[in-house]
Design a protein around this motif. Structure first.
Motif, PDB file in Angstrom:
ATOM      1  N   UNK A   1      35.646  36.161  44.723  1.00  0.00           N
ATOM      2  CA  UNK A   1      35.586  36.615  46.112  1.00  0.00           C
ATOM      3  C   UNK A   1      36.025  35.537  47.092  1.00  0.00           C
ATOM      4  N   UNK A   2      36.602  34.465  46.585  1.00  0.00           N
ATOM      5  CA  UNK A   2      37.062  33.379  47.434  1.00  0.00           C
ATOM      6  C   UNK A   2      38.428  33.703  48.043  1.00  0.00           C
ATOM      7  N   UNK A   3      38.612  33.359  49.300  1.00  0.00           N
ATOM      8  CA  UNK A   3      39.871  33.661  49.985  1.00  0.00           C
ATOM      9  C   UNK A   3      41.067  32.909  49.394  1.00  0.00           C
ATOM     10  N   UNK A   4      40.827  31.815  48.686  1.00  0.00           N
ATOM     11  CA  UNK A   4      41.935  31.050  48.108  1.00  0.00           C
ATOM     12  C   UNK A   4      42.616  31.821  46.981  1.00  0.00           C
ATOM     13  N   UNK A   5      41.956  32.816  46.420  1.00  0.00           N
ATOM     14  CA  UNK A   5      42.554  33.629  45.356  1.00  0.00           C
ATOM     15  C   UNK A   5      43.559  34.595  45.976  1.00  0.00           C
ATOM     16  N   UNK A   6      44.810  34.517  45.526  1.00  0.00           N
ATOM     17  CA  UNK A   6      45.864  35.349  46.102  1.00  0.00           C
ATOM     18  C   UNK A   6      45.959  36.719  45.455  1.00  0.00           C
ATOM     19  N   UNK A   7      45.565  36.827  44.186  1.00  0.00           N
ATOM     20  CA  UNK A   7      45.626  38.120  43.494  1.00  0.00           C
ATOM     21  C   UNK A   7      44.622  38.108  42.347  1.00  0.00           C
ATOM     22  N   UNK A   8      44.092  39.300  42.049  1.00  0.00           N
ATOM     23  CA  UNK A   8      43.178  39.471  40.921  1.00  0.00           C
ATOM     24  C   UNK A   8      43.774  40.526  40.000  1.00  0.00           C
ATOM     25  N   UNK A   9      44.037  40.126  38.755  1.00  0.00           N
ATOM     26  CA  UNK A   9      44.496  41.074  37.743  1.00  0.00           C
ATOM     27  C   UNK A   9      43.282  41.634  37.022  1.00  0.00           C
TER      28      UNK A   9
ATOM     29  N   UNK B   1      45.094  44.337  41.323  1.00  0.00           N
ATOM     30  CA  UNK B   1      46.034  45.143  40.543  1.00  0.00           C
ATOM     31  C   UNK B   1      45.486  45.322  39.132  1.00  0.00           C
ATOM     32  N   UNK B   2      45.732  46.495  38.551  1.00  0.00           N
ATOM     33  CA  UNK B   2      45.338  46.763  37.167  1.00  0.00           C
ATOM     34  C   UNK B   2      46.521  46.498  36.241  1.00  0.00           C
ATOM     35  N   UNK B   3      46.309  45.627  35.250  1.00  0.00           N
ATOM     36  CA  UNK B   3      47.303  45.376  34.209  1.00  0.00           C
ATOM     37  C   UNK B   3      46.548  45.319  32.878  1.00  0.00           C
ATOM     38  N   UNK B   4      46.750  46.323  32.052  1.00  0.00           N
ATOM     39  CA  UNK B   4      46.096  46.334  30.745  1.00  0.00           C
ATOM     40  C   UNK B   4      46.634  45.214  29.867  1.00  0.00           C
ATOM     41  N   UNK B   5      45.759  44.559  29.143  1.00  0.00           N
ATOM     42  CA  UNK B   5      46.180  43.511  28.214  1.00  0.00           C
ATOM     43  C   UNK B   5      46.751  44.165  26.961  1.00  0.00           C
TER      44      UNK B   5
END
Length: 372
Positions: A122-130, A156-160
Motif C-alpha cells: 500500500x506504499x505510494x512508491x510502488x508503481x504497479x502490483x501484479x 493488474x492480473x497476470x496468471x503465473x
C-alpha cells in the motif's frame, strides 16, 4: 532494458518467466536467497545472480546492499516477488529512478491502518502490483479506508504460467509411503493451516459410500484441528499423513483425485497446477484463484468452501465414474497447457513494463525457458 528481480525462493513458474524475459531481450539481474532453486539455469542463460538473506521487514544491511546494487546496475525497473523484501526495497530505492513492480500472490491480509501494509503493497512508491489471480486484484480494489485506496490503474492480473511438461514426471509409488493399493486415493498437498479447510475434507471422506477410498495428506500441519479430526474420525485408518515431502508433485501424480478444500485467501495454488499437469482431476473450492484454474464440470469440480457435504458429493461422483475422472484429468492438463503458459505470463508482464517505461521488447529468441 535492465530489470532487477528480487526474490527469496524461486519457483518453477518464476524460473520459466525469467528465462522468457531473457528470450525477449531483457538484461536480467536477480537477487535471491543463497539456497534458492534454479540458479544454475539462470546463470547458464547469462543472468547475474546476487544473494541476500532477508532478516526482516526492516533489514538495514539488506537495504544498503540493494541500494548499492541499484546505484551500480542502474535498472530501469525493479520487480519484487516477496513481501519481506518489498518493504526493504522501498526504503532502498525511495529516491532513485527505477519503477517498482510488486507481485501479490495471496488474497487479503492488507490493511490501511497496519504500518506493515503501508510500508509494502500500500506504499505510494510502488508503481504497479501484479496479482497472480483476478480474486486478488478485486480484493485490492475493494480495500478502502476513508480516502485511501489503491488506484485501479496500478493493479493488474497476470496468471503465473507453467510448462505442463515440466511437471510430467513418472509418479512415485504410494506403497513406498505406506499407502495400501486396495482402493482409490484422494490426495491433498498443502501447508495445512486453518484456512486450508482440511477438517472439512476429513468429514467428506467419512461420508463417501466407497469404503476403500483413502485420503493422503502431504505437507506440514500447522492446524491442531487436523490431528483432532483424524484421531476422532471413523475413517482414521484410511487417512495417511506423509508430512513435508521434497517430491510432493510426483506423489500427487499418483492420486486418483486431487483436492484443495481451502476456505479463503488462495492465490493461484501451485499444487493444483502440478496435479492438473499430470492429468489428475482436481476438486477445489470457490476460494481465491482456484475457480480461475478449474472450469467446473470440465477440467475438475468446484464446490463452496467449508461445505463437507458438497465436497463429499463431488468426490463421490468422481469415484463412481472412472471415465469422468479420465476426461476431466485430460481437460485439466490441456487447460494448463493452453491457458496458463509462461509465454502468456511473459507477454502480459512485458506489456506492463512497456506501459511503465516505454521500452518495447524484442521478438523472442529460441525458447530457453523450455529447456530442462
Amino acid at each position: 532494458m535492465k530489470v532487477l528481480y528480487v526474490f527469496e525462493e524461486i519457483d518453477a513458474g518464476e524460473r520459466h518467466q525469467l528465462l522468457g524475459m531473457v528470450d525477449h531481450g531483457l538484461d536480467v539481474r536477480v537477487i535471491c536467497d543463497p539456497a534458492a532453486k534454479y540458479q544454475d539455469d539462470l546463470r547458464r542463460a547469462g543472468i547475474t545472480v546476487e544473494h541476500i538473506q532477508w532478516g526482516g521487514r526492516i533489514d538495514r544491511e539488506a537495504i544498503a546492499r540493494v541500494r548499492a546494487i541499484v546505484l551500480h546496475e542502474k535498472p530501469a525497473l525493479v520487480h519484487v516477488f516477496v513481501k519481506i523484501a518489498l518493504s526493504n526495497v522501498i526504503r532502498a530505492i525511495r529516491d532513485l529512478p527505477p519503477k517498482l513492480v510488486a507481485y501479490r500472490g495471496i488474497v487479503g491480509n492488507l490493511h490501511w491502518l497496519n504500518p506493515s501494509s503501508r510500508r509494502s503493497f500500500l506504499n505510494r512508491r510502488v508503481d504497479a502490483i501484479i496479482c497472480v489471480c483476478e480474486a486478488i486484484r478485486q480484493d485490492l480494489l475493494a480495500n478502502r479506508f476513508l480516502g485511501w485506496r489503491v488506484p485501479m490503474e496500478k493493479v493488474v492480473t497476470i496468471h503465473k504460467g507453467h510448462y505442463a511438461d515440466f511437471w510430467r514426471k513418472p509418479p512415485l509409488r504410494l506403497s513406498d509411503y505406506g499407502v495400501p493399493g486396495d482402493g482409490p486415493v484422494i490426495g491433498c498437498v498443502a501447508q495445512m493451516r486453518k484456512r486450508k479447510g482440511i477438517p472439512a475434507l476429513i468429514h467428506a471422506l467419512e461420508q463417501l459410500e466407497n469404503p476403500r477410498a483413502r485420503l493422503v495428506l502431504v505437507g506440514d500441519v500447522a492446524d491442531r484441528e487436523v490431528a483432532r479430526c483424524i484421531r476422532q474420525s471413523p475413517a482414521r485408518d484410511r487417512i495417511h499423513q506423509l508430512g513435508w515431502q521434497d517430491d510432493a508433485s510426483r506423489i500427487a501424480g499418483a492420486f486418483d483425485i486431487f483436492v484443495l478444500p481451502a476456505l479463503r485467501r488462495e492465490g493461484l495454488p501451485r499444487a493444483v497446477i502440478e496435479a492438473m499437469c499430470q492429468n489428475v482431476p482436481p476438486v477445489v473450492t470457490r476460494a481465491g484463484g482456484s475457480p480461475e484454474l478449474v472450469e467446473d464440470g470440465v477440467s475438475g469440480l468446484v464446490v463452496p468452501p467449508g461445505d463437507a457435504d458438497a465436497l463429499a458429493g463431488a468426490l463421490g461422483s468422481l469415484l463412481s465414474n472412472p471415465e469422468a475422472r479420465r476426461r476431466m484429468g485430460q481437460a485439466a492438463e490441456q487447460r494448463i497447457r493452453e491457458c496458463f503458459t509462461p509465454e502468456r505470463t511473459v507477454r502480459e508482464t512485458l506489456a506492463l513494463y512497456e506501459k511503465l517505461t516505454g521500452w518495447r521488447p524484442a521478438q523472442a529468441a529460441p525458447a530457453l525457458a523450455q529447456q530442462g
